[in-house]
Design a protein around this motif. Structure first.
Motif, short mmCIF file in Angstrom:
data_model
loop_
_atom_site.label_atom_id
_atom_site.label_comp_id
_atom_site.label_asym_id
_atom_site.label_seq_id
_atom_site.Cartn_x
_atom_site.Cartn_y
_atom_site.Cartn_z
N GLY A 72 1.62 -0.86 0.02
CA GLY A 72 -0.28 0.12 0.08
C GLY A 72 0.96 1.04 0.31
O GLY A 72 2.02 1.47 -0.04
N GLN A 194 -8.92 0.25 -3.11
CA GLN A 194 -8.11 -0.36 -0.96
C GLN A 194 -8.72 -1.73 -1.44
O GLN A 194 -8.04 -2.37 -1.22
CB GLN A 194 -9.17 0.99 -0.59
CG GLN A 194 -7.78 0.73 0.98
CD GLN A 194 -8.45 1.44 1.98
OE1 GLN A 194 -9.55 2.19 1.95
NE2 GLN A 194 -7.63 1.23 3.04
N LYS A 198 -6.44 -4.88 -1.97
CA LYS A 198 -6.04 -5.75 0.00
C LYS A 198 -6.28 -6.93 -0.43
O LYS A 198 -5.86 -7.88 0.10
CB LYS A 198 -6.90 -4.94 0.47
CG LYS A 198 -6.22 -4.01 1.32
CD LYS A 198 -7.19 -2.77 2.45
CE LYS A 198 -6.36 -2.27 3.37
NZ LYS A 198 -7.73 -1.61 4.46
N ARG A 201 -3.83 -9.15 -2.46
CA ARG A 201 -2.28 -8.96 -1.53
C ARG A 201 -2.59 -10.48 -0.91
O ARG A 201 -1.79 -11.20 -0.74
CB ARG A 201 -2.00 -7.78 -0.91
CG ARG A 201 -1.61 -7.19 -1.67
CD ARG A 201 -0.64 -6.31 0.43
NE ARG A 201 -1.19 -4.77 0.65
CZ ARG A 201 -2.04 -3.81 0.16
NH1 ARG A 201 -2.61 -3.63 -0.92
NH2 ARG A 201 -2.77 -3.94 1.12
N ARG A 202 -3.67 -10.40 -0.79
CA ARG A 202 -4.54 -11.53 0.31
C ARG A 202 -4.38 -12.91 -0.59
O ARG A 202 -3.69 -14.21 0.40
CB ARG A 202 -5.95 -11.18 0.98
CG ARG A 202 -6.46 -12.32 2.19
CD ARG A 202 -5.31 -12.83 3.10
NE ARG A 202 -5.84 -13.91 3.96
CZ ARG A 202 -5.23 -15.13 3.15
NH1 ARG A 202 -4.41 -15.48 2.69
NH2 ARG A 202 -5.45 -16.55 4.08
N LYS A 253 -13.67 -7.40 1.84
CA LYS A 253 -12.72 -7.70 2.27
C LYS A 253 -13.04 -9.40 3.35
O LYS A 253 -12.81 -10.54 3.23
CB LYS A 253 -11.80 -7.25 2.49
CG LYS A 253 -10.21 -7.48 3.13
CD LYS A 253 -9.90 -6.29 4.08
CE LYS A 253 -8.48 -6.45 4.58
NZ LYS A 253 -8.52 -7.10 5.67
#
Length: 415
Positions: A72, A194, A198, A201-202, A253
């Protein structure tokens, strides 16, 4: 033309008392030249645009690859890179445009919203130019610039609806004029970009070579194109009982993490390995976000129709911001536009993300509108959390307009 070295600039900016010199009359013509400076987040963007809407020169120093390794945007690193790049970006733009700084009519600079220490870099540089070369400053609202930049490329009369979707913002607004915005809805938590970053990345998309250098949202869109079953992973759409135009993305998320943990346990996935259903998971998340954006946009259209806020022969929805580059999401809003009889317009992808072009163009719009210019600007005027226009969200809630979710999985057939 070389202005000064970056180090010399920042030393000068710290010790100078910017003095008011009296703003000379600045009338709009097709030859008006505006230098735009954008440093609200992690991209150092500079451009020169004339009154006819022609881009004469630009420069963009992106920090995307650097921040990918941090998961980030790191504000301190972004600030230092802006300091390092701002002078180079301005000089490069002037060379590309073959224009001397003396020929610029005004400097437009982002003053809000964004990362405070990033915004300050651009503002300090704009103050330096204004002081040394006696140029007026045009303060720019970052999100208003995103909303208006489509008018540089398309004939879009006022009023129009705008959906701004990015890594830092998500909102719906009516644009009545260059300086007249009515806020219909905004995100109650995270922004869609955003969440996409995220999620990428996860899911460890960086470990797949073809996505390793892509920003998270772009990687998810690319992976979703190889979907086998877009409904293998179903996400609950948020705020369905709320008859407003607000957004919520944090639940996506949390839901993704649960689904991912279940599949990692099922396949005994450890370390850098990626679940075999990763393409379907990307597609499911993207579909859910698109449907959430679409249903709120449809309610915005219905509200505007009910209140006669988009009267006239031309009915347009502008989609802008970094997430607007996602073709699946953009096509989802087009489905709503087609359904409601609205044109859905997106500026070129290069100006959907943060850039100096939209700032310079917003300067042109303000000069043409005869908005007030400044001889200088105080650092206290920098506002990292500035709202956009007049908030009429309560009016949307009071209208109590029901809308059914338009299912969009068929859009995956275009891939």
């Amino acid at each position: 033309m070389k202005i000064c070295s970056c180090l010399r600039y920042f030393k000068t900016a710290k010790r100078s008392n910017i003095h008011p010199f009296g703003i000379r009359g600045l009338s709009y013509t097709h030859d008006t030249l505006i230098l735009g400076i954008e440093t609200s987040c992690d991209d150092t963007g500079v451009a020169i645009v004339n009154g006819a809407g022609n881009l004469l020169g630009e420069s963009l120093y992106s920090q995307n690859i650097i921040h990918l390794r941090y998961g980030g945007v790191n504000p301190v690193i972004a600030h230092e890179l802006h300091r390092e790049n701002i002078d180079k970006a301005v000089q490069e733009t002037l060379r590309n445009a073959r224009i001397n700084i003396e020929n610029i009519d005004a400097v437009a600079v982002t003053t809000k919203p964004g990362l405070l220490i990033s915004l300050q870099v651009g503002v300090k540089y704009a103050r330096f130019i204004a002081n040394r070369y006696h140029k007026p400053i045009i303060p720019i609202h970052h999100m208003e610039a995103h909303a208006l930049v489509a008018r540089m490329y398309s004939d879009i009369p006022f009023p129009f609806i705008v959906l701004l979707i990015s890594g830092g913002h998500c909102l719906l607004s009516i644009v009545n004029d260059v300086d007249d915005f009515l806020l219909l809805g905004e995100s109650l938590d995270n922004a869609p970009g955003q969440i996409l970053d995220k999620a990428a990345r996860r899911m460890k998309l960086r470990n797949i070579p073809e996505y390793s250098k892509m920003a998270g949202g772009r990687a998810i869109e690319a992976a979703a194109k190889y979907v086998k079953n877009p409904e293998l992973f179903k996400f609950t759409s948020p705020l369905l009982k709320n008859r407003d135009c607000n957004f919520s993305f944090s639940g996506f998320k949390n839901s993704l993490e649960k689904k991912l943990f279940q599949k990692e346990s099922e396949h005994n996935i450890m370390g850098d390995r990626v679940i075999p259903e990763v393409n379907d998971l990307c597609a499911g998340l993207q579909l859910a976000i698109a449907e959430h954006l679409a249903v709120r946009t449809e309610r915005a259209v219905l509200f505007c129709e009910k209140k006669n806020l988009t009267s006239g022969a031309h009915k347009n929805i502008v989609v802008s911001g970094g997430v607007a580059c996602n073709d699946f999401i953009f096509n989802s809003i087009k489905v709503i536009g087609d359904k409601m009889g609205y044109n859905v317009i997106r500026p070129p992808p290069k100006v959907c993300t943060d850039n100096g072009i939209m700032i310079a163009w917003n300067g042109i719009e303000k000069v043409r509108k005869k908005c007030e210019l400044s001889s200088t600007i105080a650092l206290s005027d920098v506002d990292p959390k500035a709202p956009m226009g007049k908030n009429i969200i309560a009016d949307v809630i009071d209208a109590n307009i029901p809308v059914k979710v338009t299912r969009l999985k068929k859009l995956y057939n275009i891939y």
